[in-house]
Scaffold this motif. Structure first.
Motif, short mmCIF file in Angstrom:
data_model
loop_
_atom_site.label_atom_id
_atom_site.label_comp_id
_atom_site.label_asym_id
_atom_site.label_seq_id
_atom_site.Cartn_x
_atom_site.Cartn_y
_atom_site.Cartn_z
N ASN A 170 0.86 -1.19 0.00
CA ASN A 170 0.00 0.00 0.00
C ASN A 170 0.89 1.23 0.00
OD1 ASN A 170 -2.62 -1.48 0.42
ND2 ASN A 170 -1.61 -2.06 2.33
N GLU A 171 1.49 1.54 -1.14
CA GLU A 171 2.57 2.54 -1.16
C GLU A 171 2.11 3.93 -0.72
OE1 GLU A 171 3.99 3.70 -5.09
OE2 GLU A 171 2.44 2.42 -5.98
N TYR A 172 0.88 4.31 -1.03
CA TYR A 172 0.46 5.66 -0.69
C TYR A 172 0.02 5.79 0.76
CZ TYR A 172 0.77 6.21 -5.69
OH TYR A 172 1.25 6.24 -6.98
N GLN A 173 -0.35 4.69 1.40
CA GLN A 173 -0.60 4.72 2.84
C GLN A 173 0.71 4.61 3.62
OE1 GLN A 173 -2.56 2.86 0.78
NE2 GLN A 173 -4.51 3.94 1.00
N ALA A 174 1.64 3.78 3.11
CA ALA A 174 2.93 3.62 3.78
C ALA A 174 3.77 4.89 3.68
CB ALA A 174 3.68 2.44 3.17
N ASP A 175 3.60 5.62 2.58
CA ASP A 175 4.38 6.84 2.37
C ASP A 175 3.44 7.94 1.89
OD1 ASP A 175 6.49 8.60 2.12
OD2 ASP A 175 7.15 7.83 0.17
N PRO A 176 2.60 8.45 2.78
CA PRO A 176 1.59 9.44 2.36
C PRO A 176 2.18 10.81 2.13
CG PRO A 176 1.51 9.16 4.73
CD PRO A 176 2.52 8.17 4.23
N VAL A 177 1.40 11.65 1.46
CA VAL A 177 1.71 13.08 1.43
C VAL A 177 1.48 13.60 2.85
CG1 VAL A 177 1.04 15.32 0.52
CG2 VAL A 177 0.95 13.30 -0.97
N ASP A 218 -4.85 9.25 -0.98
CA ASP A 218 -5.75 8.84 -2.06
C ASP A 218 -5.44 9.51 -3.40
OD1 ASP A 218 -7.50 6.86 -0.86
OD2 ASP A 218 -8.15 8.49 0.44
N ILE A 219 -4.19 9.43 -3.82
CA ILE A 219 -3.81 9.95 -5.13
C ILE A 219 -4.61 9.27 -6.24
CG2 ILE A 219 -1.91 10.21 -6.77
CD1 ILE A 219 -0.03 10.54 -4.39
N PRO A 220 -4.81 7.92 -6.20
CA PRO A 220 -5.64 7.29 -7.24
C PRO A 220 -7.04 7.89 -7.34
CG PRO A 220 -4.42 5.63 -6.04
CD PRO A 220 -4.22 6.92 -5.30
N VAL A 221 -7.63 8.25 -6.21
CA VAL A 221 -8.97 8.86 -6.24
C VAL A 221 -8.93 10.19 -6.98
CG1 VAL A 221 -10.85 9.77 -4.84
CG2 VAL A 221 -9.67 7.70 -4.12
N LEU A 222 -7.91 11.00 -6.71
CA LEU A 222 -7.81 12.31 -7.35
C LEU A 222 -7.77 12.20 -8.86
CD1 LEU A 222 -5.31 14.58 -5.37
CD2 LEU A 222 -7.80 14.57 -5.31
N LYS A 279 2.29 15.57 -9.75
CA LYS A 279 3.41 16.45 -9.45
C LYS A 279 3.17 17.23 -8.16
CE LYS A 279 6.22 20.06 -11.75
NZ LYS A 279 6.09 21.15 -10.78
N ALA A 280 1.93 17.73 -7.99
CA ALA A 280 1.61 18.51 -6.78
C ALA A 280 1.68 17.64 -5.53
CB ALA A 280 0.22 19.11 -6.92
N CYS A 281 1.47 16.34 -5.70
CA CYS A 281 1.54 15.44 -4.55
C CYS A 281 2.97 15.12 -4.13
CB CYS A 281 0.76 14.14 -4.85
SG CYS A 281 -1.04 14.39 -4.88
N THR A 282 3.95 15.62 -4.88
CA THR A 282 5.35 15.51 -4.45
C THR A 282 5.78 16.76 -3.68
OG1 THR A 282 6.33 16.55 -6.43
CG2 THR A 282 5.84 14.19 -6.56
N ARG A 283 4.85 17.69 -3.48
CA ARG A 283 5.18 18.99 -2.87
C ARG A 283 5.78 18.79 -1.48
NH1 ARG A 283 2.52 24.85 -3.08
NH2 ARG A 283 3.07 24.51 -5.25
N THR A 284 6.85 19.51 -1.20
CA THR A 284 7.57 19.45 0.07
C THR A 284 7.84 20.87 0.55
OG1 THR A 284 8.67 17.38 -0.56
CG2 THR A 284 9.69 18.65 1.19
N ARG A 285 7.69 21.08 1.85
CA ARG A 285 7.99 22.40 2.41
C ARG A 285 9.40 22.41 2.96
NH1 ARG A 285 4.65 25.42 7.25
NH2 ARG A 285 5.76 23.91 8.53
N THR A 286 10.13 23.45 2.65
CA THR A 286 11.49 23.59 3.14
C THR A 286 11.73 25.03 3.57
OG1 THR A 286 13.85 23.25 2.59
CG2 THR A 286 12.43 24.09 0.84
#
Length: 363
Positions: A97-104, A143-147, A162-169
């Motif tokens: 479950n890659e998106y639950q194991a490593d969520p946004v 839930d990237i697949p849902v989007l 792409k937006a789901c890779t967004r990171t704050r720094t």
């Protein structure tokens, strides 16, 4: 120091290398858990009718030692955040479950602020908010697949991914003026021993003495490799070593002009820590490596480099969509200590610790 938050997204050229996920949501559990799932789903808050639908043999897919459940889109979207937290926390235990194991993870702000300035339509941002849940002190989204079901074109689907890779720094600038203590500044950023003094002193003193310039970007006083990598994503060329750089590779290469690739091996990285570093307690100094340790096993599951004022240099994950960033230590803890079963332990290079001790004794 003057700090400002900025948001990074993986470059489009990198996104193009990734196949988009299926828009059909899927939950994967061990096949051995099949008979315990009804009670688990009931406790999580799912209705009897949805549980019956999920476990209907016509909709259930068996694959080796796993089973795949296909939750209907409408029912999945209608789940409460509390129910989603319970189910997705369980799903996160299994890498399938890659998106639950490593969520946004949205830390220290709201969904709306996180995506402000992005190219997402307001409707997509609202959907992210609807499908979000809590993981410790962070907002999580899986839930990237849902989007993708709401994308209006292939290009928008890729923009969503792409937006789901967004990171704050953090972007940080050191405030320097004629009242600044140049000697103390140089001492701190040269490990307290003067090892990097020749690299720092000319620039620090010139800015302090120059009218009209009163700050210095932190990136300019980091060691060469960290300076090169900061705010960037790994290139595909880094995969030639068979495994991508992770947090430990990042932390232990902080001092090096060129990266030592043997640090990709967890066993050798651990060996270097045991041989070349000594444990230290707060307050931490520049370049101390902070390891996040499991309270039970003592294993390190994350590491980062302390810069100043509990601000750290870090790479949060081995994957190619994880950039090198600067974060507040408290925010990194929200990512890695949300289970409450870990702790932070500082380590300092033995040569730096010894030289600092000798310098302090002379004074």
């Amino acid at each position: 120091m003057k700090c400002a938050y900025v948001y990074l997204e993986a470059p489009a050229s990198l996104i193009e290398e990734f196949p988009l996920p299926s828009p059909i949501p899927r939950w994967t559990f061990p096949a051995s858990s099949l008979y315990s799932l009804p009670a688990f789903f009931t406790k999580a808050g799912l209705s009897e009718s949805l549980i019956a639908t999920l476990l209907n043999p016509k909709h259930l897919i068996k694959e080796g030692s796993f089973i795949h459940l296909l939750p209907p889109l409408a029912e999945l979207e209608g789940m409460t955040p509390k129910t989603r937290t319970v189910i997705y926390t369980e799903l996160a235990k299994y890498p399938e479950n890659e998106y639950q194991a490593d969520p946004v993870l949205i830390i220290g702000t709201s969904v709306e602020e996180w995506y402000q300035g992005s190219k997402l339509r307001p409707e997509i941002i609202s959907k992210i908010k609807q499908l979000s849940y809590t993981r410790g002190d962070a907002i999580a989204f899986s839930d990237i697949p849902v989007l993708l079901n709401y994308s209006q074109s292939d290009s928008e689907a890729r923009s969503i991914f792409k937006a789901c890779t967004r990171t704050r720094t953090l972007m940080i600038r050191l405030k320097l003026d004629r009242h600044s203590n140049a000697e103390e500044i140089i001492k701190y950023w040269s490990f307290g021993t003067g090892l990097r003094r020749k690299d720092l002193e000319p620039m620090v003193r010139s800015i302090i003495e120059l009218d009209g310039v009163d700050d210095l970007g932190l990136v300019h006083i980091l060691p060469a490799l960290a300076r090169k990598l900061l705010y960037t994503y790994p290139g595909l060329d880094m995969a030639k070593h068979g495994v991508m750089p992770d947090c430990h590779w990042t932390s232990l290469n902080f001092f090096n002009y060129e990266p030592h690739q043997y640090l990709l091996d967890a066993r050798l990285a651990t060996s270097q820590v045991l041989e070349q570093f000594t444990p230290v307690e707060p307050p931490y100094q520049f370049a101390d490596v902070l390891f996040f340790l499991d309270n039970t096993t003592g294993d390190a599951f994350h590491s980062c480099v302390h810069l100043a004022d509990n601000i750290v240099y870090t790479k949060n994950g081995r994957n190619i969509l994880s950039p090198w960033v600067i974060m507040r230590l408290d925010d990194v803890k929200k990512i890695y200590l949300h289970k409450g079963d870990g702790r932070v332990q500082g380590f300092r290079r033995k040569d730096i610790a010894a030289e600092k001790k000798a310098a302090d004794e002379v004074r």
